[in-house]
Write an enzyme that holds these catalytic residues in place. Structure first.
Site, PDB file in Angstrom:
ATOM      1  CE  LYS A  70      12.511   9.555  13.717  1.00 31.81           C
ATOM      2  NZ  LYS A  70      11.172   9.219  13.204  1.00 31.81           N
ATOM      3  CB  VAL A  75       1.853   7.373   8.031  1.00 29.02           C
ATOM      4  CG1 VAL A  75       3.191   7.778   7.456  1.00 29.02           C
ATOM      5  CG2 VAL A  75       0.822   7.229   6.951  1.00 29.02           C
ATOM      6  CE  LYS A 113       7.734   9.754   9.741  1.00 32.11           C
ATOM      7  NZ  LYS A 113       6.432   9.607  10.399  1.00 32.11           N
ATOM      8  CD  GLU A 159      11.427   7.204  10.017  1.00 36.74           C
ATOM      9  OE1 GLU A 159      12.106   6.161  10.009  1.00 36.74           O
ATOM     10  OE2 GLU A 159      10.365   7.330  10.681  1.00 36.74           O
ATOM     11  N   GLY A 160      12.251  11.581   8.437  1.00 36.72           N
ATOM     12  CA  GLY A 160      11.801  12.726   9.219  1.00 36.72           C
ATOM     13  C   GLY A 160      11.085  12.280  10.484  1.00 36.72           C
ATOM     14  CB  ALA A 161      10.458  13.658  13.696  1.00 42.64           C
ATOM     15  N   GLY A 162       7.466  12.625  12.320  1.00 45.93           N
ATOM     16  CA  GLY A 162       6.084  13.038  12.053  1.00 45.93           C
ATOM     17  C   GLY A 162       5.885  13.449  10.609  1.00 45.93           C
ATOM     18  CG  LEU A 164       4.910  -6.325   5.081  1.00 45.65           C
ATOM     19  CD1 LEU A 164       6.328  -5.784   5.213  1.00 45.65           C
ATOM     20  CD2 LEU A 164       4.784  -7.250   3.870  1.00 45.65           C
ATOM     21  N   PRO A 209       2.314  -3.691   1.298  1.00 48.23           N
ATOM     22  CG  PRO A 209       2.392  -5.899   0.562  1.00 48.23           C
ATOM     23  CD  PRO A 209       3.087  -4.578   0.429  1.00 48.23           C
TER      24      PRO A 209
HETATM   25  N1  LIG Z   1       2.825  -2.399   5.745  1.00 45.81           N
HETATM   26  C1  LIG Z   1       2.791  -2.648   7.052  1.00 45.81           C
HETATM   27  N2  LIG Z   1       2.664  -3.905   7.501  1.00 45.81           N
HETATM   28  C2  LIG Z   1       2.634  -4.158   8.822  1.00 45.81           C
HETATM   29  N3  LIG Z   1       2.725  -3.221   9.774  1.00 45.81           N
HETATM   30  C3  LIG Z   1       2.856  -1.959   9.404  1.00 45.81           C
HETATM   31  C4  LIG Z   1       2.897  -1.600   8.025  1.00 45.81           C
HETATM   32  N4  LIG Z   1       3.034  -0.257   7.952  1.00 45.81           N
HETATM   33  C5  LIG Z   1       3.077   0.180   9.215  1.00 45.81           C
HETATM   34  N5  LIG Z   1       2.968  -0.824  10.102  1.00 45.81           N
HETATM   35  C6  LIG Z   1       2.969  -0.734  11.568  1.00 45.81           C
HETATM   36  O1  LIG Z   1       2.531   0.557  11.917  1.00 45.81           O
HETATM   37  C7  LIG Z   1       3.327   1.079  12.958  1.00 45.81           C
HETATM   38  C8  LIG Z   1       3.842   2.436  12.559  1.00 45.81           C
HETATM   39  O2  LIG Z   1       4.748   2.313  11.484  1.00 45.81           O
HETATM   40  P1  LIG Z   1       6.098   3.154  11.461  1.00 45.81           P
HETATM   41  O3  LIG Z   1       6.819   3.001  12.748  1.00 45.81           O
HETATM   42  O4  LIG Z   1       6.812   2.745  10.230  1.00 45.81           O
HETATM   43  O5  LIG Z   1       5.493   4.623  11.359  1.00 45.81           O
HETATM   44  P2  LIG Z   1       6.288   6.016  11.282  1.00 45.81           P
HETATM   45  O6  LIG Z   1       5.600   6.839  10.275  1.00 45.81           O
HETATM   46  O7  LIG Z   1       7.733   5.725  11.085  1.00 45.81           O
HETATM   47  O8  LIG Z   1       6.065   6.636  12.740  1.00 45.81           O
HETATM   48  P3  LIG Z   1       6.941   7.790  13.457  1.00 45.81           P
HETATM   49  O9  LIG Z   1       6.264   9.080  13.107  1.00 45.81           O
HETATM   50  O10 LIG Z   1       6.795   7.449  14.907  1.00 45.81           O
HETATM   51  O11 LIG Z   1       8.353   7.696  12.985  1.00 45.81           O
HETATM   52  C9  LIG Z   1       4.460   0.094  13.229  1.00 45.81           C
HETATM   53  O12 LIG Z   1       4.245  -0.493  14.471  1.00 45.81           O
HETATM   54  C10 LIG Z   1       4.377  -0.916  12.127  1.00 45.81           C
HETATM   55  O13 LIG Z   1       4.570  -2.181  12.668  1.00 45.81           O
HETATM   56 MG   LIG Z   2       9.355   6.240  12.233  1.00 39.22          MG
END
Ligand SMILES: Nc1ncnc2c1ncn2[C@@H]1O[C@H](COP(=O)(O)OP(=O)(O)OP(=O)(O)O)[C@@H](O)[C@H]1O
Ligand SMILES: [Mg+2]
Length: 209
Positions: A33, A14, A16, A101-104, A187, A185
């Site tokens: 993490k 999502v 995180k 940071e949590g997992a999931g 990016l 937003p």
């Molecule tokens: N605001 C944003 N702009 C561009 N890309 C984004 C944005 N938010 C998320 N993403 C993309 O979505 C993907 C997932 O984001 P992220 O890795 O932060 O998720 P997560 O919640 O940390 O996942 P996990 O549960 O695996 O830790 C990434 O590849 C990231 O590049």
């Molecule tokens: Mg993550």
């Protein structure tokens, strides 16, 4: 002492890690993490280091690290081990903001009897919940906030990721009685400058500083 934060989310993928990188850059934080799965595809710690341009000493090694990209309880079982929450203690971080940071999401199992929310309750940090800004977020975010409050955790804010959706922000604040205190937003390229610019333009900084 500076306030540390636990970054959870309504789901995996999502945003995180994006939000954690932003907070590390903006608040000069240290990233941790404690439970990482899917290390075969790279770790969030490496990603945060790259995105926020953090030196090595601004991240803390994982307590549990597993290769398979599956839920922590399953990754541990497949590796012939068990995650013990008693083995996960907040690292010392004098005068520094720790971004954990949590997992999931919050109800992801970490072993046969405990969930990510049990770890959150044990660490007892104020929580920031990352949520998608798009359709579906109201239900997921209210469920997440409700679960956290049910355990007595301080939900400091929700941060949305994606295009601005005023109605969704308003609904989460209204029905969840929680602040939506920022948005990241979409990016084009995720790097320190872009993250800091997003923080300056789209966050209520008074809540974080
Ligand atoms: N605001 C944003 N702009 C561009 N890309 C984004 C944005 N938010 C998320 N993403 C993309 O979505 C993907 C997932 O984001 P992220 O890795 O932060 O998720 P997560 O919640 O940390 O996942 P996990 O549960 O695996 O830790 C990434 O590849 C990231 O590049
Ligand atoms: Mg993550």
């Amino acid at each position: 002492m500076k306030q540390s934060l636990f970054v959870t989310g309504t789901d995996t993928d999502v945003g995180k890690t994006v939000l954690s990188a932003l907070l590390c850059a903006a608040l000069d934080g240290i990233y941790w993490k404690p439970i990482q799965t899917g290390a075969s595809e790279g770790t969030d710690r490496q990603t945060v280091k790259r995105w926020a341009n953090l030196p090595d000493e601004r991240t803390i090694p994982e307590r549990y690290l597993f290769e398979p990209p599956v839920s922590p309880h399953l990754a541990a079982r497949q590796s012939g081990t068990t995650i013990e929450l008693s083995q996960i203690q907040l690292p010392p971080h004098p005068e520094t903001t720790l971004i954990v940071e949590g997992a999931g999401g919050v109800l992801v199992p970490v072993n046969e009897t405990e969930l990510m929310i049990d770890l959150m309750q044990q660490l007892n940090l104020p929580v920031i919940a990352a949520a998608r800004s798009a359709l579906g977020t109201i239900n997921h975010t209210l469920l997440t906030v409700g679960a956290l409050r049910g355990r007595g955790l301080d939900v400091k804010a929700v941060v949305m990721l994606g295009d601005k959706n005023e109605e969704n922000e308003r609904a989460v604040e209204h029905y969840g009685n929680v602040r939506v205190a920022g948005r990241v937003p979409r990016l084009e390229s995720i790097n320190r400058e872009a993250l800091l610019a997003a923080y300056r333009s789209h966050f209520d900084r008074s809540l974080f500083e």
